[in-house]
Design an enzyme around this catalytic site. Structure first.
Site, short mmCIF file in Angstrom:
data_model
loop_
_atom_site.label_atom_id
_atom_site.label_comp_id
_atom_site.label_asym_id
_atom_site.label_seq_id
_atom_site.Cartn_x
_atom_site.Cartn_y
_atom_site.Cartn_z
N TYR A 94 2.51 -7.32 16.19
CA TYR A 94 2.94 -6.40 15.12
C TYR A 94 3.78 -5.27 15.70
CZ TYR A 94 2.63 -2.38 11.97
OH TYR A 94 2.94 -1.28 11.20
N PRO A 96 -18.07 -4.16 10.33
CA PRO A 96 -17.75 -4.64 11.68
C PRO A 96 -16.98 -3.62 12.51
CG PRO A 96 -16.29 -5.66 10.04
CD PRO A 96 -17.20 -4.76 9.29
N LEU A 135 -9.26 -1.11 8.19
CA LEU A 135 -10.59 -0.56 8.47
C LEU A 135 -11.22 0.20 7.30
CD1 LEU A 135 -12.85 -0.10 10.60
CD2 LEU A 135 -11.73 2.07 11.11
N PHE A 139 0.83 -1.22 0.00
CA PHE A 139 0.00 0.00 0.00
C PHE A 139 0.86 1.27 0.00
CE2 PHE A 139 -2.16 2.80 3.37
CZ PHE A 139 -2.73 3.64 2.41
N ILE A 140 1.63 1.49 1.05
CA ILE A 140 2.36 2.76 1.14
C ILE A 140 3.54 2.76 0.18
CG2 ILE A 140 3.51 4.40 2.67
CD1 ILE A 140 2.01 3.10 5.02
N THR A 159 6.04 2.82 12.65
CA THR A 159 4.65 3.13 13.02
C THR A 159 4.58 3.78 14.41
OG1 THR A 159 2.63 2.01 13.73
CG2 THR A 159 4.58 0.69 13.77
N ASP A 160 3.48 4.51 14.64
CA ASP A 160 3.26 5.07 15.98
C ASP A 160 2.88 3.99 16.99
OD1 ASP A 160 0.67 4.53 15.03
OD2 ASP A 160 -0.16 6.49 15.53
N GLU A 161 2.54 2.78 16.49
CA GLU A 161 2.06 1.74 17.40
C GLU A 161 3.15 1.25 18.37
OE1 GLU A 161 -0.63 -1.12 15.75
OE2 GLU A 161 -1.22 0.23 14.12
N LYS A 199 7.78 -4.35 15.16
CA LYS A 199 8.24 -3.07 14.58
C LYS A 199 9.15 -2.35 15.59
CE LYS A 199 7.34 -1.29 11.16
NZ LYS A 199 7.92 -1.36 9.78
#
Ligand code: NAD
Ligand code: TYD
Length: 356
Positions: A158, A213, A198, A10-11, A132-134, A162
């Protein structure tokens, strides 16, 4: 030229397309074409001599050594990863392999290549790690947004994988002097996003009249950034970022999931009305994700202060473009909704009491 990893995802694909449109510099694109990699994302640069696609794995050291020596890139921009939290809960091994071992392999190959460069080429070389910010963990409602100084507190397989890769990148700079840069970005959305995340999932399901969902109470908050803005931020960091630094990248756009879904429903009501009624009727609350982080928010002042980057899109403008792209590219969606995609949807949603 530059070497991009994961440029069929995607990115990465958005980055390759933007790069070739903005800069007249060739790209070598190394991608293993997992379920998330899709050559259709790169259809518009097929036949463009400035884009060289290499089908291969970032864990394959011999392949990377050969690529670096043959292509002599001035930079590596590292996107390749397993990237979906829900998949990491079902099967974490691939995340450790690609995100940790793969990044390690790439760092070691980059170190050997860079170590043998001299003069200007050595001074100019960059290894940009896209993260990622995660990695920062979950915020309470009143907590300040994540700054680059925030301790890592990853909560999913995940984000842990990372975070591990971010630590390796940092250590390769401090120990070996490898000229690295790291970006930690919030949730992206836009064209070519695989419809298990999402926003594209909700667009695809709404168009098909299937349930939308919502995990838990729908009040988990994410910061959302249009993918083109993320690509622009990466270009800035690559050009002018300070070596060894990390830059948080975000959209200044915190929203609860339920508001994201309602916004998409309203846009579809306008652009593709459903005779059966408003799309919101399809909203279905389902069992929550285990360990679901409650809130992410990004303090993106450092990248603005040092590099002058700010997002160009608002959420209203970015989501309108995104919905319009999916409406205009239903063939692309149809092609990726293969047998393997159906299996994932069944595995992820059947146990939640919903089968979209
Ligand atoms: P994606 O899952 O859409 O794409 C990942 C790409 O990497 C795919 O093309 C896949 O084939 C490739 N790949 C996977 N394993 C590989 C391997 N072993 N060797 C070579 N290629 C491999 O992911 P994305 O959403 O485009 O994310 C790209 C990067 O940006 C990731 O590092 C992710 O952690 C980071 N990121 C993503 C988001 C987001 O919202 N999507 C936000 C912040 C950071
Ligand atoms: P996702 O797109 O998987 O990104 P991430 O988990 O990396 O933030 O999910 C975004 C948010 O949407 C997250 O809080 C989980 C939630 N979500 C749902 O409510 N329903 C869904 O079907 C999916 C895929 C995600």
């Amino acid at each position: 030229m530059i070497l991009v990893t994961g440029g069929a995802g995607f990115i990465g694909a958005n980055f390759v397309l933007d790069w070739l449109a903005a800069a007249n510099e060739p790209v070598v694109n190394l991608d293993a074409l997992t379920y998330a990699g899709n050559m259709e994302n790169l259809a518009s640069v097929q036949g463009d001599g400035r884009h060289v696609f290499v089908h291969g794995d970032i864990c394959d050291r011999a392949l990377i050594d050969r690529l670096l020596v043959e292509q002599r890139p001035r930079a590596i921009v590292h996107f390749a990863a397993e990237s979906h939290v829900d998949r990491s809960i079902h099967g974490p091994a691939a995340f450790v392999r690609t995100n940790v071992e793969g990044t390690f392999t790439l760092l070691e190959a980059a170190r050997a290549y860079w170590g043998a460069l001299d003069g200007e080429a050595r001074a100019a070389f960059r290894f940009l790690h896209v993260s990622t910010d995660e990695v920062y963990g979950s915020l309470g409602p009143q907590d300040p947004p994540f700054a680059e100084t925030k301790a890592f507190e990853p909560n999913s397989p995940y984000s842990a994988s990372k975070a591990a890769s971010d630590h390796l990148v940092r250590a390769w700079h401090h120990t070996y002097g490898l000229p690295v840069l790291t970006t930690n970005c919030s949730n992206n959305y836009g064209p070519y996003q695989f419809p298990e995340k999402l926003i594209p999932l909700v667009i695809a399901n709404a168009l098909a009249g299937k349930p939308l969902p919502i995990y838990g109470d729908g009040m988990n908050v994410r910061d959302w950034l249009y993918v083109g803005d993320h690509c622009a931020a990466i270009r800035e960091v690559l050009a002018r970022g300070r070596l060894g630094e990390t830059y948080n990248v975000g959209g200044w756009n915190e929203m609860p999931n339920i508001d994201i879904v309602r916004t998409i429903c309203a846009l579809l009501d306008e652009l593709r009305p459903d005779p059966a009624g408003p799309h919101e009727r399809l909203i279905t609350y389902v069992q929550d994700r285990p360990g679901h982080d409650r809130r992410y928010a990004i303090d993106a002042r450092k990248i603005e202060r040092e590099l002058g980057w700010r997002p160009a899109e608002t959420f209203a403008s970015g989501i309108r473009k995104t919905v319009a792209w999916y409406l205009a590219n239903q063939d692309w969606v149809g092609h990726v909704q293969s047998g393997a995609y159906r299996e994932w949807i069944d595995a992820n949603y059947a146990a939640r009491g919903a089968r979209p």
